[in-house]
Design an enzyme around this catalytic site. Structure first.
Site, PDB file in Angstrom:
ATOM      1  N   CYS B  77      10.336 -16.465   2.144  1.00 30.10           N
ATOM      2  CA  CYS B  77       9.350 -16.008   1.159  1.00 30.10           C
ATOM      3  C   CYS B  77       9.980 -15.995  -0.246  1.00 30.10           C
ATOM      4  O   CYS B  77      10.218 -17.060  -0.801  1.00 30.10           O
ATOM      5  CB  CYS B  77       8.806 -14.648   1.584  1.00 30.10           C
ATOM      6  SG  CYS B  77       7.254 -14.243   0.790  1.00 30.10           S
ATOM      7  N   HIS B 174       7.504 -14.415   7.594  1.00 29.32           N
ATOM      8  CA  HIS B 174       8.493 -13.349   7.827  1.00 29.32           C
ATOM      9  C   HIS B 174       8.824 -13.140   9.303  1.00 29.32           C
ATOM     10  O   HIS B 174       8.308 -12.209   9.924  1.00 29.32           O
ATOM     11  CB  HIS B 174       7.961 -12.033   7.248  1.00 29.32           C
ATOM     12  CG  HIS B 174       7.844 -12.042   5.765  1.00 29.32           C
ATOM     13  ND1 HIS B 174       8.911 -11.809   4.932  1.00 29.32           N
ATOM     14  CD2 HIS B 174       6.779 -12.265   4.959  1.00 29.32           C
ATOM     15  CE1 HIS B 174       8.519 -11.887   3.674  1.00 29.32           C
ATOM     16  NE2 HIS B 174       7.229 -12.171   3.658  1.00 29.32           N
ATOM     17  N   GLU B 176      11.373 -11.866  10.505  1.00 28.88           N
ATOM     18  CA  GLU B 176      12.081 -10.590  10.684  1.00 28.88           C
ATOM     19  C   GLU B 176      11.135  -9.444  11.011  1.00 28.88           C
ATOM     20  O   GLU B 176      11.564  -8.391  11.472  1.00 28.88           O
ATOM     21  CB  GLU B 176      12.905 -10.273   9.420  1.00 28.88           C
ATOM     22  CG  GLU B 176      12.115  -9.860   8.183  1.00 28.88           C
ATOM     23  CD  GLU B 176      11.482 -11.039   7.423  1.00 28.88           C
ATOM     24  OE1 GLU B 176      11.558 -12.179   7.924  1.00 28.88           O
ATOM     25  OE2 GLU B 176      10.917 -10.803   6.343  1.00 28.88           O
TER      26      GLU B 176
END
Lengths: 294, 196
Positions: B77, B174, B176
């Site tokens: 990002c 994302h 994560e």
């Protein structure tokens, strides 16, 4: 936990905002100064808290034209405040497509009993809290970010410290309790058992926890970050100081290098005067903001 | 082998958690002194304007360029925005570690953020494992141009969302924030290979 896709997206943006500074701004010019100083988001409002305190009267959601002007000016996320319990203001801010709504005790309460039921909204909410019970009730209502309340517009860090320490201590205490004791804790905290159990297992809130209310210097920002805040909100502290640009940059630095005294020292050089501060005990009880919306 | 997560601002804590789950030795990186200690670096999501300001003002730009010349970097990002060759909407400085153009906030504002289940390209599956991948897009950028030699590992209806060129990985979503660790595993495999 409410780990629906919608709620995960709301928490997801809060995760992106960690390790930084969210700055109160009242017009496009200030928003640009904040963005250029390294703010990771701005809070669009009509008056900063210290002016609300000074001028009195009813403080409401900011005028739409003002929020829109700020949204058009910066590329970082734009937040805006609605009054506690004012779900109509919230729905208008959602239609405007602000990135986060702060259901805030800094504005005059619209409902002195209920907060907004936040789950059905697509836009995420942040709410203030002074202790773990308040934080978990707000999360139960759908807040995807908590900020400790502090005392907005005071330039005095003592309440922010009290609230952050209180939440951290109450969370630590839960981690050593037995399953039966958690039921009692849930009763005492006046918070849903499911959330109490989650905190007991993880030792932290299920959503990011930031600090607000009274941060006026880089050292204040470093203090609350070291106490466990994951980011800071700065309201009057920047644009009520002598040199907002420098101070904004310095507080951004302090939020990043909060554990590095040499970098903090650099951040503190030549800042000019901070905003004037207030002794909390001199503020009349009915003018305190942090006691609103429990 | 030590892995760094750039911790100037953003969701670095979530990346640390993801890497630890895979057994990696992880540290936060804020200074040039910390950067030299790591073999691979994740530049996390967050606000690219904030990170850029801190990188340029505090002497991290040159060390980061030197690092990118020989080491593996994965930008997610905001991290992908910093690593791109050209940034639009609005234009801003970027390091050009990977030959892509990227458009900021291209999907819109937070209410336009979304979670999608994507079928990765065969190469990604061969290197990491089978199955669709849950991709979280938050005020995400769009990779709008691919230079020569940039390979697409995951795409979303024709828009590349995870790409690779040499030592660089860049993605607009994302991983994560999900439980699927394949992207982080792919990154660790690249770091491991690069350190011999």
């Amino acid at each position: 936990m409410y780990l629906t896709d919608e709620f995960r997206l709301k928490i997801g943006l809060a995760e992106q905002l960690k390790g930084g500074v969210i700055m109160d701004v009242t017009n496009a010019e200030q928003a640009l100064i904040a963005e250029q100083a390294g703010a990771n988001a701005v809070m669009a409002l009509e008056r900063v808290p210290s002016d609300i305190r000074k001028e009195g009267g009813v403080a409401r959601m900011a005028p739409i034209s003002k929020i829109r002007e700020i949204m058009a000016t910066v590329s970082i996320p734009v937040m805006a405040k609605c009054r506690i319990g004012h779900f109509a203001e919230a729905s208008i801010l959602e239609a405007l497509k602000v990135d986060y709504i702060d259901e805030s005790e800094v504005l005059t309460m619209a409902d002195d009993v209920h907060h907004v039921w936040k789950h059905p909204f697509k836009v995420p909410f942040v709410c203030g809290a002074r202790n773990l019970g308040e934080a978990l009730r707000r999360i139960a209502e759908g807040a995807a970010m908590i900020r400790t309340k502090g005392e907005a517009g005071s330039g005095n860090i003592v309440e922010a410290v009290r609230h952050m320490r209180t939440i951290q201590k109450e969370m630590r205490e839960l981690t050593v309790k037995g399953k039966d004791e958690l039921v009692v804790a849930s009763k005492e905290l006046m918070a849903p058992l499911e959330l109490v159990q989650w905190v007991a297992e993880h030792g932290e809130l299920p959503v990011p926890n930031f600090s607000a209310g009274g941060i006026a210097t880089p050292a204040d920002a470093a203090l609350v970050m070291q106490l466990g805040a994951q980011s800071v909100f700065v309201g009057s502290g920047i644009f009520k100081s002598e040199d907002p640009e420098r101070r904004a940059r310095a507080i951004v630095k302090a939020a990043t290098y909060f554990n590095d005294p040499v970098k903090l020292l650099e951040a503190c050089e030549d800042l000019g005067e901070a905003m004037p501060g207030l002794e909390i005990s001199k503020i009349p009880a009915e003018e305190l903001m942090h006691t609103r919306g429990v | 082998m030590q892995i760094g997560v750039l911790a100037l601002q953003g969701d670095f804590a979530a990346h640390e958690r993801a890497l630890r789950e895979l057994g990696a030795d992880v540290r936060q990186v804020r200074t040039p002194g910390e950067l030299v200690l790591v073999d691979g670096l994740i530049i996390p999501g967050g606000e690219s304007t904030t990170m850029l300001k801190l990188l340029l003002e505090d002497g991290m730009a040159e060390p980061l360029k030197a690092f990118a010349a020989t080491r593996v970097i994965y930008g997610t990002c905001a991290g992908a925005i910093l690593a791109a060759r050209v940034v639009t909407s609005p234009a801003q400085f970027s390091f050009g570690f990977i030959d892509i153009d990227i458009e900021r906030n291209a999907y819109g504002r937070q209410v336009d953020s979304s979670i999608r289940r994507l079928q990765p390209e065969q190469e990604f599956i061969d290197r990491t494992g089978p199955g669709k991948l849950e991709a979280i897009f938050i005020r995400a950028p769009i990779i709008s141009r691919l230079g020569e030699g940039v390979r697409v590992l995951i795409q979303d209806e024709g828009t590349p969302v995870l790409v690779e060129q040499g030592n660089m990985l860049a993605g607009s979503f994302h991983p994560e924030l999900t439980a699927d660790r394949r992207v982080h595993q792919l990154f660790l495999d690249k770091v491991s290979k690069s350190t011999g």
